[in-house]
Design a protein around this motif. Structure first.
Motif, PDB file in Angstrom:
ATOM      1  N   UNK A 139      30.178  -3.138  68.550  1.00  0.00           N
ATOM      2  CA  UNK A 139      29.805  -4.066  67.484  1.00  0.00           C
ATOM      3  C   UNK A 139      29.923  -5.527  67.881  1.00  0.00           C
ATOM      4  N   UNK A 140      30.917  -5.858  68.700  1.00  0.00           N
ATOM      5  CA  UNK A 140      31.149  -7.259  69.029  1.00  0.00           C
ATOM      6  C   UNK A 140      31.960  -7.992  67.980  1.00  0.00           C
ATOM      7  N   UNK A 141      32.695  -7.237  67.170  1.00  0.00           N
ATOM      8  CA  UNK A 141      33.558  -7.778  66.124  1.00  0.00           C
ATOM      9  C   UNK A 141      34.978  -7.324  66.436  1.00  0.00           C
ATOM     10  N   UNK A 142      35.997  -8.153  66.171  1.00  0.00           N
ATOM     11  CA  UNK A 142      37.375  -7.766  66.507  1.00  0.00           C
ATOM     12  C   UNK A 142      37.726  -6.377  65.997  1.00  0.00           C
ATOM     13  N   UNK A 143      38.302  -5.562  66.868  1.00  0.00           N
ATOM     14  CA  UNK A 143      38.605  -4.177  66.489  1.00  0.00           C
ATOM     15  C   UNK A 143      40.046  -3.798  66.801  1.00  0.00           C
ATOM     16  N   UNK A 144      40.907  -4.806  67.007  1.00  0.00           N
ATOM     17  CA  UNK A 144      42.308  -4.484  67.259  1.00  0.00           C
ATOM     18  C   UNK A 144      42.984  -3.973  65.990  1.00  0.00           C
ATOM     19  N   UNK A 145      42.484  -4.397  64.815  1.00  0.00           N
ATOM     20  CA  UNK A 145      42.976  -3.901  63.537  1.00  0.00           C
ATOM     21  C   UNK A 145      41.758  -3.660  62.655  1.00  0.00           C
ATOM     22  N   UNK A 146      41.635  -2.448  62.125  1.00  0.00           N
ATOM     23  CA  UNK A 146      40.467  -2.157  61.295  1.00  0.00           C
ATOM     24  C   UNK A 146      40.820  -1.150  60.206  1.00  0.00           C
ATOM     25  N   UNK A 147      39.955  -1.092  59.191  1.00  0.00           N
ATOM     26  CA  UNK A 147      40.103  -0.168  58.073  1.00  0.00           C
ATOM     27  C   UNK A 147      38.811   0.632  57.950  1.00  0.00           C
ATOM     28  N   UNK A 165      28.085  -6.230  61.785  1.00  0.00           N
ATOM     29  CA  UNK A 165      27.216  -5.533  62.736  1.00  0.00           C
ATOM     30  C   UNK A 165      26.691  -4.272  62.080  1.00  0.00           C
ATOM     31  N   UNK A 166      25.434  -3.991  62.287  1.00  0.00           N
ATOM     32  CA  UNK A 166      24.797  -2.757  61.828  1.00  0.00           C
ATOM     33  C   UNK A 166      24.490  -1.914  63.053  1.00  0.00           C
ATOM     34  N   UNK A 167      25.081  -0.738  63.106  1.00  0.00           N
ATOM     35  CA  UNK A 167      24.876   0.169  64.245  1.00  0.00           C
ATOM     36  C   UNK A 167      24.323   1.475  63.703  1.00  0.00           C
ATOM     37  N   UNK A 168      23.208   1.911  64.233  1.00  0.00           N
ATOM     38  CA  UNK A 168      22.623   3.160  63.729  1.00  0.00           C
ATOM     39  C   UNK A 168      22.080   4.003  64.882  1.00  0.00           C
ATOM     40  N   UNK A 169      21.869   5.282  64.586  1.00  0.00           N
ATOM     41  CA  UNK A 169      21.338   6.232  65.567  1.00  0.00           C
ATOM     42  C   UNK A 169      22.163   6.224  66.853  1.00  0.00           C
ATOM     43  N   UNK A 170      23.469   6.216  66.730  1.00  0.00           N
ATOM     44  CA  UNK A 170      24.357   6.166  67.885  1.00  0.00           C
ATOM     45  C   UNK A 170      24.073   7.287  68.876  1.00  0.00           C
ATOM     46  N   UNK A 222      17.910   8.348  70.889  1.00  0.00           N
ATOM     47  CA  UNK A 222      16.847   7.641  71.600  1.00  0.00           C
ATOM     48  C   UNK A 222      16.612   6.240  71.044  1.00  0.00           C
ATOM     49  N   UNK A 223      16.674   6.099  69.722  1.00  0.00           N
ATOM     50  CA  UNK A 223      16.380   4.807  69.098  1.00  0.00           C
ATOM     51  C   UNK A 223      17.649   4.119  68.601  1.00  0.00           C
ATOM     52  N   UNK A 224      18.726   4.252  69.361  1.00  0.00           N
ATOM     53  CA  UNK A 224      19.973   3.573  69.000  1.00  0.00           C
ATOM     54  C   UNK A 224      19.740   2.073  68.869  1.00  0.00           C
ATOM     55  N   UNK A 225      20.338   1.501  67.815  1.00  0.00           N
ATOM     56  CA  UNK A 225      20.152   0.084  67.548  1.00  0.00           C
ATOM     57  C   UNK A 225      21.471  -0.528  67.089  1.00  0.00           C
ATOM     58  N   UNK A 226      21.728  -1.736  67.565  1.00  0.00           N
ATOM     59  CA  UNK A 226      22.890  -2.482  67.111  1.00  0.00           C
ATOM     60  C   UNK A 226      22.498  -3.924  66.854  1.00  0.00           C
ATOM     61  N   UNK A 227      22.848  -4.447  65.692  1.00  0.00           N
ATOM     62  CA  UNK A 227      22.511  -5.828  65.325  1.00  0.00           C
ATOM     63  C   UNK A 227      23.790  -6.541  64.896  1.00  0.00           C
ATOM     64  N   UNK A 271      28.377   0.332  59.353  1.00  0.00           N
ATOM     65  CA  UNK A 271      28.494  -1.107  59.124  1.00  0.00           C
ATOM     66  C   UNK A 271      29.893  -1.555  59.532  1.00  0.00           C
ATOM     67  N   UNK A 272      29.958  -2.543  60.391  1.00  0.00           N
ATOM     68  CA  UNK A 272      31.235  -3.112  60.827  1.00  0.00           C
ATOM     69  C   UNK A 272      31.263  -4.553  60.335  1.00  0.00           C
ATOM     70  N   UNK A 273      32.189  -4.859  59.443  1.00  0.00           N
ATOM     71  CA  UNK A 273      32.235  -6.168  58.788  1.00  0.00           C
ATOM     72  C   UNK A 273      33.525  -6.894  59.172  1.00  0.00           C
TER      73      UNK A 273
END
Length: 274
Positions: free
Chosen positions: A123-131, A184-189, A192-197, A219-221
């Protein structure tokens, strides 16, 4: 095969992600409890897994429970899988794992793919602490209230969402958290059409309205920015600062309100110099 319940993670999309240990377990157990047997047959055919499948999903888990626990109690080895990823993470299986534990049956984790962790890792968003919050409510009013309760959460938030509700959820998130909150929006992990925004909630909501997505999304917020730490302390400090020495006014304000000492001290210096 050592008797017990094996909770087996299966690929999110790319079937090559099945681990050698997971394949061995699925080939060796007496039966595989699968969320959707038709879906799991694709994986089984790919890896020459000929073990019998029995469906265990949200609508029949309670009905299946007694029979599966009886087989486990008799010394059989059973595998639990979901349609994709790690079972129980917004998928069925909790009652079976809980029942096995209560009956003294060993439960083994056969680790592997998880959409939550996979999305966080890219995602490119801090992930050291998440819910992890799973799927938001389907109804609009309940969903907005749900997001409002999470708006001040400082840790990164992770949600699942279906394609037909993605635009609505992003719109509600943008209205509640603010259009500029990073997400970040991550879909189709792994497919073939994996996408991350990586963008803002406002931009992601606009994109989802303009493009009908396919497949479930993660969704990673980014968490809420830290508050000033003053709050009620501002009012109490204003009453004390003129009557007491600065340090004593700060000490009493912190003791009364529980506010951040650093923030209160900084504000006291501002008041004294004004």
């Amino acid at each position: 095969m050592t008797p017990g319940l094996y909770v087996v993670a299966t690929p999110l999309g790319n079937l090559q992600d099945l681990s050698p240990r997971a394949r061995e377990v699925l080939q060796s157990v007496a039966v595989i409890a699968a969320e959707d047997t038709r879906h799991s047959q694709i994986l089984c055919r790919q890896w020459d897994i000929r073990t019998a499948l029995v469906s265990v999903h949200d609508h029949n888990e309670r009905d299946r429970l007694e029979g599966l626990l009886a087989r486990l109690g008799a010394g059989e080895a059973i595998a639990l899988i979901s349609d994709a990823g790690t079972p129980l993470i917004s998928d069925p299986g909790y009652l079976l794992v809980r029942g096995a534990r209560a009956a003294g049956v060993p439960v083994y984790a056969v680790a592997g793919p998880s959409a939550v962790v996979a999305a966080l890792s890219v995602a490119g968003i801090p992930c050291d602490r998440f819910v992890f919050e799973g799927f938001p409510p389907a109804q609009a009013a309940a969903r907005r209230a749900y997001f409002e309760a999470l708006a001040s959460e400082p840790r990164t938030l992770v949600f699942y969402e279906s394609p037909h509700r993605l635009a609505a959820s992003l719109g509600d998130l943008s209205a509640t958290f603010g259009e500029q909150r990073e997400a970040a929006l991550v879909r189709e992990l792994t497919k073939r059409f994996e996408e991350g925004r990586l963008s803002t909630l406002g931009e992601l909501a606009a994109h989802a309205r303009a493009h009908t997505p396919r497949g479930e999304s993660v969704l990673v917020v980014r968490g809420a920015p830290p508050a000033s730490g003053i709050g009620e302390g501002e009012r109490v400090l204003a009453l004390l600062i003129d009557a007491l020495p600065l340090r004593q006014a700060v000490d009493l304000t912190v003791a009364i309100t529980g506010a951040s000492r650093k923030a209160i001290y900084a504000r006291a210096l501002e008041l004294k110099s004004s």
